[in-house]
Design an enzyme around this catalytic site. Structure first.
Site, PDB file in Angstrom:
ATOM      1  N   ARG A  90       0.832  -1.206   0.000  1.00 53.48           N
ATOM      2  CA  ARG A  90       0.000   0.000   0.000  1.00 53.48           C
ATOM      3  C   ARG A  90       0.863   1.252   0.000  1.00 53.48           C
ATOM      4  NH1 ARG A  90      -5.005   1.583   4.055  1.00 53.48           N
ATOM      5  NH2 ARG A  90      -5.283   3.705   3.283  1.00 53.48           N
ATOM      6  N   ASN A 145     -10.632  -3.932  -2.200  1.00 50.53           N
ATOM      7  CA  ASN A 145     -10.424  -2.897  -3.214  1.00 50.53           C
ATOM      8  C   ASN A 145      -9.425  -3.344  -4.282  1.00 50.53           C
ATOM      9  OD1 ASN A 145     -12.094  -0.730  -2.361  1.00 50.53           O
ATOM     10  ND2 ASN A 145     -10.702  -0.378  -0.643  1.00 50.53           N
ATOM     11  N   CYS A 165     -19.090  -1.411  -0.543  1.00 47.34           N
ATOM     12  CA  CYS A 165     -18.238  -0.319  -0.079  1.00 47.34           C
ATOM     13  C   CYS A 165     -18.984   0.418   1.027  1.00 47.34           C
ATOM     14  CB  CYS A 165     -17.919   0.626  -1.244  1.00 47.34           C
ATOM     15  SG  CYS A 165     -16.876   2.033  -0.801  1.00 47.34           S
ATOM     16  N   HIS A 195     -15.924   4.203  -5.584  1.00 43.07           N
ATOM     17  CA  HIS A 195     -14.987   5.303  -5.344  1.00 43.07           C
ATOM     18  C   HIS A 195     -15.050   6.368  -6.448  1.00 43.07           C
ATOM     19  CE1 HIS A 195     -12.319   2.983  -2.257  1.00 43.07           C
ATOM     20  NE2 HIS A 195     -13.590   3.059  -1.920  1.00 43.07           N
ATOM     21  N   TYR A 247     -13.695  10.454  -2.553  1.00 47.96           N
ATOM     22  CA  TYR A 247     -12.672  10.094  -3.530  1.00 47.96           C
ATOM     23  C   TYR A 247     -12.653  10.993  -4.755  1.00 47.96           C
ATOM     24  CZ  TYR A 247     -11.953   5.955  -0.740  1.00 47.96           C
ATOM     25  OH  TYR A 247     -11.652   5.110   0.300  1.00 47.96           O
TER      26      TYR A 247
END
Length: 426
Positions: A90, A145, A165, A195, A247
């Site tokens: 990440r 995700n 989500c 998103h 987002y």
């Protein structure tokens, strides 16, 4: 009913368990299996989850295993909450795009593509085993995700899958608090992709049964609070009269976000610190309720959304309405039928079916179509590999869209993930 959580060693998991404990009357779960390859984390999270259920007086039993087949055998539903490569991967997703002046984020842009490339093959392998071991009727609920791309991969493979989500339920609870109404009486006109979504209506059912759209009131009286919550300019909110998800700042304020990211600690580092703190708390045998620190981990209201969705899919009752990731099937006529969109849907034991959506404004529809095209190319790259497919997907992304950037980011992405992408090792 047996419920299995793949990625059960996540520090998210007690949030889910707490939600199950609070829904004893509606979700008939008597066994919860946590599956994870990390034995150390799995033991800690499993024991704490057992204490949570026991303290709440819930009869379900927790078991843990690193063996997928054992974990999913007999499951009515399997929840996927994976992070391939952990927080280290990440951190890479959130930083390597900065080399080209692009936003670094784990679910969109170049970082989001990297996550998709790592995740899709593993999720498909897991889902294939679920269907073989647990049977064709087992539901797969994907919280992994990038949810839209992963869900599309699962549906294309023929799995009984729904993507989930927490953005919609989080906004629902936030708006209900600002308007002073019961969240159960508030429905969002949510449209877009995972998103990449907007709220075009906030419909509240009154005590007399009438329904009123209170979005104009929300913007008129609470614009500052909403804008602050979403990190967006308040004048934009008032001007356009719709509420974008958090987002959308990566698109609408791209350059400002990149400048800010280059001076801030990556979110991965923040989450790592929180996770380490949570694991210490979970090991304290005196702690039998959800700790306050869990709210800093992210994923607010994930547990409620997941529990409600599983109940709708497995409960055998009448259809319920949930915002989920589901096949388009003509709902948004400017997208292919096999695209995966995020809209209110009716959900029951037969699956999720999108509800009708009012025509989408050009400003929203253009971005939705653009990102859908990227997601199609991203899925091709995730399934088949190859530098050219990666570069093509990056070129198609609205946050990149230039030859030089796409080529540089493709090389950087492959280099950063060379140990996690089998085809990249060649």
């Amino acid at each position: 009913m047996k419920l299995t959580v793949v990625g059960g060693g996540s520090t998210y998991t007690p949030e889910l368990i707490d939600g199950i404990a609070g829904r004893r009357s509606t979700l008939d779960v008597d066994e919860i299996v946590l599956v994870d390859p990390d034995a150390h984390r799995l033991e800690i999270v499993g024991e704490f989850s057992s204490r949570l259920l026991a303290h709440a007086g819930h009869p379900a039993k927790i078991s843990t295993t690193s063996e997928l087949d054992r974990g999913v055998d007999g499951a009515a539903a399997v929840l996927l909450q994976l992070r391939v490569g952990g927080q280290t991967a990440r951190r890479s997703d959130e930083t390597f795009p900065h080399r080209c002046g692009c936003v670094g984020q784990e679910t969109t842009g170049a970082g989001g593509l990297a996550k998709a490339l790592r995740t899709v093959p593993l999720v498909l392998d897991i889902a294939d085993r679920v269907r073989e071991v647990a049977g064709d009727d087992t539901w797969i609920v994907d919280f992994t995700n990038p949810v839209g791309i992963v869900t599309r991969a699962l549906l294309n493979r023929g799995h009984r899958a729904v993507g989930l989500c927490n953005v919609a339920i989080h906004l629902q609870r936030t708006f209900a608090g600002l308007l002073g109404v019961d969240h159960e009486h508030l429905r969002l006109d949510h449209v877009g992709l995972n998103h990449l979504s907007w709220e075009r209506g906030v419909r509240v059912t009154g005590t007399d049964g009438t329904v009123a759209d209170r979005l104009p009131e929300l913007i008129e009286h609470h614009a500052d609070a909403v804008a602050d919550h979403l990190d967006m300019p308040v004048d934009w909110l008032r001007r356009f009269g719709v509420v974008p998800s958090y987002y959308l700042k990566y698109y609408y304020s791209h350059d400002e976000v990149v400048e800010k990211q280059q001076t801030e600690m990556p979110r991965a580092d923040v989450v790592t610190e929180v996770e380490n703190e949570l694991l210490k708390v979970y090991q304290d045998e005196e702690v039998v309720t959800k700790p306050e620190q869990l709210s800093r981990r992210g994923g607010a209201f994930y547990s409620e959304a997941a529990v409600q969705l599983v109940h709708a899919l497995t409960g055998g009752g009448p259809a319920e309405e949930h915002v989920v990731n589901v096949r388009n099937n003509g709902t948004l006529p400017f997208l292919p039928d096999d695209a995966v969109i995020e809209v209110p849907s009716t959900v029951d034991g037969a699956g999720a079916r999108p509800l009708p959506v009012a025509p989408v404004e050009p400003m929203l529809a253009g971005l939705i179509a653009h990102v859908t095209a990227y997601e199609n190319l991203a899925l091709e790259a995730a399934l088949h590999g190859g530098r050219e497919r990666v570069a093509d997907a990056l070129l198609a992304h609205p946050l990149i869209g230039q030859y030089r950037q796409a080529d540089l980011l493709a090389d950087a992405l492959i280099h950063e993930n060379r140990d996690l992408l089998p085809w990249a090792k060649a």
